[in-house]
Structure formats: C-alpha cells, structure tokens
Design a protein around this motif. Structure first.
Motif, mmCIF file in Angstrom:
data_model
loop_
_atom_site.group_PDB
_atom_site.id
_atom_site.type_symbol
_atom_site.label_atom_id
_atom_site.label_comp_id
_atom_site.label_asym_id
_atom_site.label_seq_id
_atom_site.Cartn_x
_atom_site.Cartn_y
_atom_site.Cartn_z
ATOM 1 N N UNK A 84 0.830 -1.203 0.000
ATOM 2 C CA UNK A 84 0.000 0.000 0.000
ATOM 3 C C UNK A 84 0.867 1.256 0.000
ATOM 4 N N UNK A 85 1.912 1.282 0.798
ATOM 5 C CA UNK A 85 2.769 2.467 0.845
ATOM 6 C C UNK A 85 3.471 2.697 -0.487
ATOM 7 N N UNK A 86 3.880 1.649 -1.143
ATOM 8 C CA UNK A 86 4.497 1.816 -2.467
ATOM 9 C C UNK A 86 3.478 2.357 -3.465
ATOM 10 N N UNK A 87 2.250 1.868 -3.380
ATOM 11 C CA UNK A 87 1.205 2.321 -4.302
ATOM 12 C C UNK A 87 0.767 3.755 -4.008
ATOM 13 N N UNK B 157 10.597 13.398 18.312
ATOM 14 C CA UNK B 157 11.274 12.788 17.166
ATOM 15 C C UNK B 157 11.536 13.859 16.125
ATOM 16 N N UNK B 158 12.405 13.543 15.183
ATOM 17 C CA UNK B 158 12.754 14.445 14.096
ATOM 18 C C UNK B 158 12.448 13.750 12.780
ATOM 19 N N UNK B 159 11.545 14.343 11.989
ATOM 20 C CA UNK B 159 11.142 13.737 10.722
ATOM 21 C C UNK B 159 12.045 14.142 9.556
ATOM 22 N N UNK B 160 13.146 14.784 9.824
ATOM 23 C CA UNK B 160 14.062 15.176 8.745
ATOM 24 C C UNK B 160 14.498 13.949 7.945
ATOM 25 N N UNK B 161 14.474 14.095 6.646
ATOM 26 C CA UNK B 161 14.906 13.008 5.775
ATOM 27 C C UNK B 161 13.847 11.962 5.498
ATOM 28 N N UNK B 162 12.622 12.152 6.004
ATOM 29 C CA UNK B 162 11.530 11.200 5.780
ATOM 30 C C UNK B 162 10.452 11.888 4.945
ATOM 31 N N UNK B 163 10.153 11.335 3.788
ATOM 32 C CA UNK B 163 9.220 11.970 2.858
ATOM 33 C C UNK B 163 7.785 11.812 3.334
ATOM 34 N N UNK B 164 6.948 12.844 3.143
ATOM 35 C CA UNK B 164 5.517 12.699 3.472
ATOM 36 C C UNK B 164 4.839 11.725 2.511
ATOM 37 N N UNK B 165 3.769 11.113 2.977
ATOM 38 C CA UNK B 165 3.043 10.127 2.186
ATOM 39 C C UNK B 165 1.632 10.015 2.743
ATOM 40 N N UNK B 166 0.653 9.884 1.849
ATOM 41 C CA UNK B 166 -0.697 9.569 2.317
ATOM 42 C C UNK B 166 -0.718 8.115 2.774
ATOM 43 N N UNK C 178 5.245 6.977 5.749
ATOM 44 C CA UNK C 178 5.133 5.518 5.766
ATOM 45 C C UNK C 178 5.549 4.948 7.118
ATOM 46 N N UNK C 179 6.617 5.467 7.696
ATOM 47 C CA UNK C 179 7.101 4.911 8.967
ATOM 48 C C UNK C 179 6.131 5.236 10.106
ATOM 49 N N UNK C 180 5.452 6.353 10.038
ATOM 50 C CA UNK C 180 4.411 6.669 11.024
ATOM 51 C C UNK C 180 3.289 5.640 10.937
ATOM 52 N N UNK C 181 2.892 5.268 9.735
ATOM 53 C CA UNK C 181 1.835 4.280 9.542
ATOM 54 C C UNK C 181 2.277 2.906 10.029
ATOM 55 N N UNK D 267 11.584 4.664 13.563
ATOM 56 C CA UNK D 267 10.474 3.763 13.879
ATOM 57 C C UNK D 267 10.279 3.536 15.382
ATOM 58 N N UNK D 268 11.285 3.110 16.138
ATOM 59 C CA UNK D 268 11.020 2.846 17.565
ATOM 60 C C UNK D 268 10.655 4.092 18.357
ATOM 61 N N UNK D 269 11.230 5.232 17.985
ATOM 62 C CA UNK D 269 10.943 6.473 18.713
ATOM 63 C C UNK D 269 9.529 6.982 18.448
ATOM 64 N N UNK D 270 8.937 6.560 17.333
ATOM 65 C CA UNK D 270 7.587 7.002 16.995
ATOM 66 C C UNK D 270 6.498 6.305 17.803
ATOM 67 N N UNK D 271 6.795 5.136 18.348
ATOM 68 C CA UNK D 271 5.745 4.345 18.983
ATOM 69 C C UNK D 271 4.953 5.120 20.040
#
Length: 356
Positions: free
Chosen positions: A145-148, A202-211, A242-245, A294-298
């Motif tokens: 789903x994330x790739x799509x 957390x710091x989202x730097x370097x992580x692209x937004x995604x629906x 994607x990593x938030x999801x 990922x672990x810091x987002x939990x």
C-alpha cells in the motif's frame, strides 16, 4: 454479540450505541441513491461504536456495506478526501472495495463488499492477529500500500474529528490541537496537562511525506486463508509518512491496552511484531532515517487520534464521560506505559528489528 450493543471504551467491553441502528428505509434509500437495486436482507450489524454499519444482500445477490455517519463527523468534502485516495490505491492494484456516498440527514457510505472473509469482525479493534502468519501478510500488504500511495499528492486534511494526525513531540501536539479545536482547548484548560504528560520527541528530517491508511489493524482487513485480499476503512487516512503508519500498525496490535488499563499485563506480542516488520520489509525497504525513527515514533502515533477523539466526544457524541476515558486511559495511559521499563524494552526490540 447482541445487535443493540457496540464495543465500549470504559469499564464495560460492550456498551449502548451512541447512534441508533440503521433502519430498513434508510438502507433502501442509501442503496438506491448510490448503486441502485433493492436490499433483500440485512446480513449483519457492525459493533464499531463511532458509526452505524450493516451488511446487506440485494435482490440480485450482490452484497454491499452501508455505513452511516453524522454530517459533522464526515461530510461530502471529507469523504471525497478519503475516496480519492482509495481510488488512487485501487488503480495501482491495492484491493480496496469501491465506495459511493450520498447525503441525507446523515452521510451514508455504501461499499461493495470486499473479497475475503471478515475474520476479525467480532474482535475489539486493537486485538492481536490470530497468529504470526496473519501478521506477516498484514505487513506485506501495508508495504504494498505504501508503495502504491506514492504520487498521491493531496495536502494534509484540515482538523476534523477522528483523524490520526502526525506530530513530532507531545507538547506541540497538544498545543496544535488546542489552537485548532476549541472543545479540546476548553477540556485541557481545566487540567494541568503539561504536568501530566511525559515528553517524547522525534525528528522527521529526511523522511518523505506520504498519504497513509492511518488505522492498520486486523479488523480493517479481509482475509482468504492467510492472505489479505481486501483493505477497508480509510476514515483516518491522511498525509503522514510511511514509517508513522508502520509504527501505528505495531502500536495497534502488539500491546494489550485493555489489559493494561485494567491493571493487567501488556501481553506484548514480540512474535507478531517481528512477523509484521519482516512482511513489510519484504515489499518495501526502510530507509536509514525510517529505521532510526520507527522505535521512537511508537509513543507518539496515538496522540493525534486521541486528541481528535476527545473533540468527537465533546462536540458530536456529547459524551463527556468518554472524553475523560479517552484522556486518562487511552492518551495518558499509552504515554506513561512507554515510559515504563516494559515500554522501553518494546522500543529497543523494534529498534533491533528495524536495523537488521
């Protein structure tokens, strides 16, 4: 489960519904306005508490799902945001059932029944998977789903009740919802929330937004054997990452939050966390930034939803008791557990899994 009861948030696992059951006349009007045809039978009634949902069989044998929501929860504009994302995914091979909507006194979504068995319909939403095979296939489909989802460029949704918005730290999340939701501002103004909430950042730097889907757990998937053959319920979909999801998917099913609320053990399902992440990574590679994040987002993934749920209880359901439950049991309860030794162990375990 009795038709007249739904899953509860408080001390009772079942509760009286906030919204009345869909009537046969309502169902017939919604089906005629969206797909045509006449319902022959109601086959089941859903137990989810935030809307009224039924499965119906038409005279010609086709099966549909009719979902009714208050207009203040989801109007046509809000549903359009979700449906366009669903169509984008469907066009790219993700098995998302087609859906149409009509507006009367309420908003009605009418879905084609997805392919597969609704195996978890009778389960509380945040129940674990039946086994690790289901967990790994759920991870595979989430990676697909994330790739799509790439290329769907709609902006983030405006503040609405019941959305899984993304935040980088606890305090700014609270401040943002206070600024945008008057009911939440009034609710939190009556308590010293800054002293009550632990801080995570957390710091989202370097992580692209995604629906993203926003509410990935077993009850929002349909199954054929151990394969996920349909993805449903995009009500919390929004522009996150994607990593938030993925963190949301882990948080939803890996910890027994009901048991913790009642003073029992967390029943952390390490086997299912491993299976979910392995399945996901078989379809989509996690970048170095995502692995570290990922672990810091939990501890953070649940905050936006819970603050928006407090807004829902205060402004739409007019249920201040459940607003208190949402705040004390589900918002503070989650945050404080992640401060505990067991919560830190879970984050460490997820860190090891994401890096190897």
């Amino acid at each position: 489960m009795a038709d007249e009861q739904v899953f509860g948030m408080g001390d009772d696992p079942l509760a009286e519904p906030t919204w009345p059951a869909l009537t046969e006349d309502e169902i017939a009007r919604a089906v005629a306005a969206t797909w045509g045809g006449s319902p022959a039978a109601i086959e089941w009634r859903g137990a989810r508490p935030l809307s009224s949902t039924v499965g119906v069989r038409l005279d010609d044998g086709e099966r549909l799902v009719v979902k009714r929501m208050p207009v203040r929860l989801r109007d046509e504009v809000a549903l359009g945001e979700e449906h366009r994302f669903m169509a984008h995914l469907r066009d790219r091979g993700i098995p998302v059932p087609e859906v149409r909507a009509t507006v009367g006194e309420f908003v009605y979504e009418v879905h084609r029944v997805g392919v597969g068995e609704d195996r978890y319909r009778a389960d509380f939403s945040w129940s674990p998977y039946r086994d690790s095979d289901d967990a790994v296939r759920a991870g595979v489909m989430l990676g697909r789903l994330h790739s799509a989802a790439a290329g769907f460029d709609a902006p983030a949704r405006p503040p609405r009740p019941l959305l899984a918005s993304m935040h980088g730290d606890v305090v700014s999340a609270f401040e943002r919802h206070i600024a945008r939701r008057p009911s939440v501002a009034g609710f939190l103004g009556e308590r010293d929330w800054r002293a009550e909430v632990p801080e995570f950042r957390v710091d989202f730097s370097g992580v692209a937004p995604l629906w993203t889907h926003g509410d990935w757990h077993a009850t929002n998937l349909l199954w054929t054997d151990h394969e996920v053959t349909s993805v449903i319920d995009f009500g919390l979909a929004d522009r996150t990452t994607a990593v938030f999801d993925l963190a949301t998917a882990i948080e939803r099913t890996a910890v027994d939050w009901v048991s913790l609320r009642d003073g029992g053990p967390a029943h952390v399902r390490a086997d299912q966390i491993t299976a979910l992440i392995q399945g996901y990574r078989s379809e989509r590679t996690l970048s170095a930034a995502e692995q570290n994040l990922l672990p810091s987002l939990l501890p953070l993934v649940h905050i936006g939803y819970e603050l928006s749920e407090i807004d829902y209880f205060l402004t739409i359901a007019h249920d201040p008791r459940n607003a208190e439950v949402a705040y004390h049991d589900w918002l503070l309860g989650h945050l404080r557990w992640y401060e505990s030794a067991e919560g830190r162990e879970l984050r460490d375990a997820v860190r090891d899994l994401s890096l190897h």
